[in-house]
Design a protein around this motif. Structure first.
Motif, PDB file in Angstrom:
ATOM      1  N   ARG A 125      -0.747 -13.358   4.078  1.00  0.00           N
ATOM      2  CA  ARG A 125      -1.867 -12.196   4.078  1.00  0.00           C
ATOM      3  C   ARG A 125      -1.177 -11.282   3.397  1.00  0.00           C
ATOM      4  O   ARG A 125      -1.731 -10.703   2.090  1.00  0.00           O
ATOM      5  CB  ARG A 125      -2.494 -12.143   5.024  1.00  0.00           C
ATOM      6  N   THR A 126      -0.452 -10.674   3.506  1.00  0.00           N
ATOM      7  CA  THR A 126       0.455  -9.452   2.926  1.00  0.00           C
ATOM      8  C   THR A 126       0.343  -9.933   1.917  1.00  0.00           C
ATOM      9  O   THR A 126       1.014  -9.128   1.279  1.00  0.00           O
ATOM     10  CB  THR A 126       1.251  -9.029   3.730  1.00  0.00           C
ATOM     11  N   GLU A 128       0.369 -11.749  -0.691  1.00  0.00           N
ATOM     12  CA  GLU A 128      -0.940 -12.160  -1.373  1.00  0.00           C
ATOM     13  C   GLU A 128      -1.245 -10.954  -1.714  1.00  0.00           C
ATOM     14  O   GLU A 128      -0.902 -10.546  -3.158  1.00  0.00           O
ATOM     15  CB  GLU A 128      -2.045 -12.971  -0.870  1.00  0.00           C
ATOM     16  N   ALA A 129      -1.773  -9.563  -0.905  1.00  0.00           N
ATOM     17  CA  ALA A 129      -1.666  -8.357  -1.026  1.00  0.00           C
ATOM     18  C   ALA A 129      -0.546  -7.588  -2.350  1.00  0.00           C
ATOM     19  O   ALA A 129      -1.238  -6.636  -3.099  1.00  0.00           O
ATOM     20  CB  ALA A 129      -2.506  -8.076  -0.061  1.00  0.00           C
ATOM     21  N   GLY A 131       1.037  -9.005  -4.218  1.00  0.00           N
ATOM     22  CA  GLY A 131       1.142  -9.362  -5.558  1.00  0.00           C
ATOM     23  C   GLY A 131       2.522 -10.298  -5.340  1.00  0.00           C
ATOM     24  O   GLY A 131       3.322 -10.491  -6.429  1.00  0.00           O
ATOM     25  N   TYR A 194      16.208   0.532   1.920  1.00  0.00           N
ATOM     26  CA  TYR A 194      15.748  -0.403   1.172  1.00  0.00           C
ATOM     27  C   TYR A 194      14.741   0.840   0.087  1.00  0.00           C
ATOM     28  O   TYR A 194      14.354   0.226  -1.155  1.00  0.00           O
ATOM     29  CB  TYR A 194      14.984  -0.726   1.698  1.00  0.00           C
ATOM     30  N   THR A 195      14.658   1.863   0.465  1.00  0.00           N
ATOM     31  CA  THR A 195      14.087   2.383  -1.125  1.00  0.00           C
ATOM     32  C   THR A 195      15.226   3.163  -1.258  1.00  0.00           C
ATOM     33  O   THR A 195      14.040   3.844  -3.185  1.00  0.00           O
ATOM     34  CB  THR A 195      13.597   3.599  -0.295  1.00  0.00           C
ATOM     35  N   ALA A 240       6.656  -8.914  10.313  1.00  0.00           N
ATOM     36  CA  ALA A 240       6.008  -9.262   9.596  1.00  0.00           C
ATOM     37  C   ALA A 240       6.116  -7.751   8.901  1.00  0.00           C
ATOM     38  O   ALA A 240       5.535  -7.173   8.394  1.00  0.00           O
ATOM     39  CB  ALA A 240       4.398  -9.642  10.279  1.00  0.00           C
ATOM     40  N   MET A 241       6.542  -6.529   9.764  1.00  0.00           N
ATOM     41  CA  MET A 241       6.516  -5.514  10.390  1.00  0.00           C
ATOM     42  C   MET A 241       6.784  -4.846   8.910  1.00  0.00           C
ATOM     43  O   MET A 241       6.570  -4.479   7.064  1.00  0.00           O
ATOM     44  CB  MET A 241       6.024  -3.968  11.229  1.00  0.00           C
ATOM     45  N   GLY A 244       6.320  -6.183   5.285  1.00  0.00           N
ATOM     46  CA  GLY A 244       5.230  -5.935   4.464  1.00  0.00           C
ATOM     47  C   GLY A 244       5.854  -4.390   4.108  1.00  0.00           C
ATOM     48  O   GLY A 244       5.381  -4.218   3.221  1.00  0.00           O
ATOM     49  N   VAL A 245       6.663  -3.445   4.679  1.00  0.00           N
ATOM     50  CA  VAL A 245       6.889  -1.927   4.270  1.00  0.00           C
ATOM     51  C   VAL A 245       7.992  -2.835   2.840  1.00  0.00           C
ATOM     52  O   VAL A 245       8.186  -2.279   1.954  1.00  0.00           O
ATOM     53  CB  VAL A 245       7.716  -1.851   5.462  1.00  0.00           C
ATOM     54  N   PHE A 248       6.006  -3.961  -0.223  1.00  0.00           N
ATOM     55  CA  PHE A 248       5.154  -3.115  -0.616  1.00  0.00           C
ATOM     56  C   PHE A 248       5.793  -2.156  -0.877  1.00  0.00           C
ATOM     57  O   PHE A 248       4.878  -1.721  -1.781  1.00  0.00           O
ATOM     58  CB  PHE A 248       3.900  -2.109   0.627  1.00  0.00           C
ATOM     59  N   GLN A 251       6.756  -3.612  -4.717  1.00  0.00           N
ATOM     60  CA  GLN A 251       4.959  -3.052  -5.229  1.00  0.00           C
ATOM     61  C   GLN A 251       5.251  -1.975  -5.870  1.00  0.00           C
ATOM     62  O   GLN A 251       4.610  -1.725  -6.989  1.00  0.00           O
ATOM     63  CB  GLN A 251       3.867  -3.571  -3.956  1.00  0.00           C
ATOM     64  N   ARG A 252       5.060  -0.788  -5.022  1.00  0.00           N
ATOM     65  CA  ARG A 252       5.714   0.702  -5.451  1.00  0.00           C
ATOM     66  C   ARG A 252       5.434   0.605  -6.448  1.00  0.00           C
ATOM     67  O   ARG A 252       5.801   1.210  -7.589  1.00  0.00           O
ATOM     68  CB  ARG A 252       5.835   1.441  -4.667  1.00  0.00           C
ATOM     69  N   ARG A 255       4.828  -1.030  -9.712  1.00  0.00           N
ATOM     70  CA  ARG A 255       3.619   0.089 -10.310  1.00  0.00           C
ATOM     71  C   ARG A 255       4.025   1.170 -11.419  1.00  0.00           C
ATOM     72  O   ARG A 255       2.776   1.352 -12.006  1.00  0.00           O
ATOM     73  CB  ARG A 255       2.453  -0.238  -8.927  1.00  0.00           C
TER      74      ARG A 255
END
Lengths: 257, 257
Positions: A125-126, A128-129, A131, A194-195, A240-241, A244-245, A248, A251-252, A255
């Motif tokens: 689910r995450t 897909e969100a 991308g 990771y950042t 899962a967390m 997700g981190v 995203f 993705q950040r 973008r």
């Protein structure tokens, strides 16, 4: 047409799902979002069909719809405490690997031996969100087509290309060699946050088993071991967390291009 | 000493937990990390006590330890499919609100009417990792002291300051007026991406109910409505996932100072 016994078996048994190439999705959302051409059969409880008569006609031309199942009998089919009253038997989706990876700069998730079906579904689910281009699952992962995982995908199971592989290290090497994709794994030995890495080129994140983390072989195959900085006394995030981190953050960065 | 009936009641009943100020934590991790002075009673199955005799002595001077419960009887206490064999009855922790908010630039989570105890617990766990100052729960939230939520915290329940409030809007206004904290809520009407806001000053994130999102009153009270950009056909992230993505973005910005 599948019997009740067949459907119960599909809900409970991974082998049955694998052999028949079918799975059973519970609830309205997974019915509404299912690709019509893949639906094999639909079952509704009497109460559900009475409250939502419009659902009965939706797929009647395509497939068998049984809409008069006594509520108690319907409830006996599933493990859900409060079943919504609709089950959809669906052919497993098939995705084209070459086509999926044909674009530039794929963002990929590799799930290595995840045990919790809720985590596997939530990651789809995450993904897909965020991308994500594709999700790969090793053969020791919890089954994405189990009722719990399927529910947790909230429909993303139909849309996020996903593939099964025997193990993570070979996939990591293959992705590097064939697609120029660098794999990153959150690991206790990881030094860079990771950042501090850039995921704008083709990138994959490896997510390991909830109890044991990723295998040594997968860690060695990875281009970079990273860490998610954690404060307090927390040893790790929920799998899962963590996924997700990472997704995203990628993705950040993408973008911001 | 609490009877089995008392303990069963504490596990099942929020009112009993509220009235007595006690809760029951399942498993080894929650036993080992519990503040010794808050432990009221410990129960172990015979098999667990046989395998881990060292656990029996650990708290014997502080509290009642019952280590000879027949396995079947122990299993009947909990809903867990495979209980680890150890239950800890603990006084609910109390945190000092003034002291918690005394530091500069707090990072705060406000959980408004979350229904899933797993989400509530996972948010506590993730909040500790992300260095969150305090978590506030509205009175309609799932109980953080229920067995499922407690387990999902993985011990963070003992360490992350958390407070119960009657509703979110009043809290949001109070935090703004008293502490200069700006509240952000991920919302369908939000226009700015969450990555375009700065959370280096005192900030709070409002996380809404899984089905309905945050209330209009809370959205109005917020300083800014934001959105988490989502691709594909995903309508929303899982509530805990959204919380995690926001907390770690705030943490990323704060580390970069």
């Amino acid at each position: 047409m599948l019997s009740f016994k067949d459907i119960k078996f599909l809900l409970k048994n991974k082998k049955a799902r694998d052999t028949q190439g079918l799975f059973v999705a519970e609830g309205r959302k997974l019915f509404l979002e299912a690709p019509k051409e893949d639906v094999e059969q639909v079952l509704m409880s009497k109460t559900f069909a009475g409250m939502h008569p419009e659902y009965i006609g939706m797929l009647k031309e395509h497939t068998d719809v049984i809409a008069d199942i006594e509520d108690a009998r319907f409830a006996s089919l599933t493990d859900t405490k409060t079943p919504q009253g609709i089950l959809t038997v669906i052919r497993k989706p098939h995705f084209d690997l070459q086509q999926t990876l044909a674009g530039s700069c794929p963002l990929i998730m590799i799930l290595e031996d995840l045990q919790d079906p809720g985590n596997v579904g939530t990651i789809l689910r995450t993904a897909e969100a965020a991308g994500v281009t594709a999700v790969f699952l090793t053969e020791n992962c919890a089954d994405l087509y189990s009722p719990k995982a399927t529910r947790a995908t909230m429909g993303s199971i139909y849309r996020v290309p996903h593939f099964h592989v025997s193990n993570a290290p070979e996939l990591i090497e293959w992705l590097q060699e064939q697609c120029g994709v660098t794999s990153y794994a959150a690991h206790l030995r990881g030094t860079r946050s990771y950042t501090d890495c850039t995921y704008r080129k083709g990138s994959a994140f490896v997510i390991g088993n909830e109890g044991n983390g990723i295998t040594d072989a997968a860690a060695e195959a990875c281009g970079e071991l990273i860490r998610i900085p954690m404060m307090g006394q927390v040893e790790s995030l929920n799998a899962a967390m963590a996924a997700g981190v990472l997704m995203f953050e990628a993705q950040r960065q993408r973008r911001a291009l």
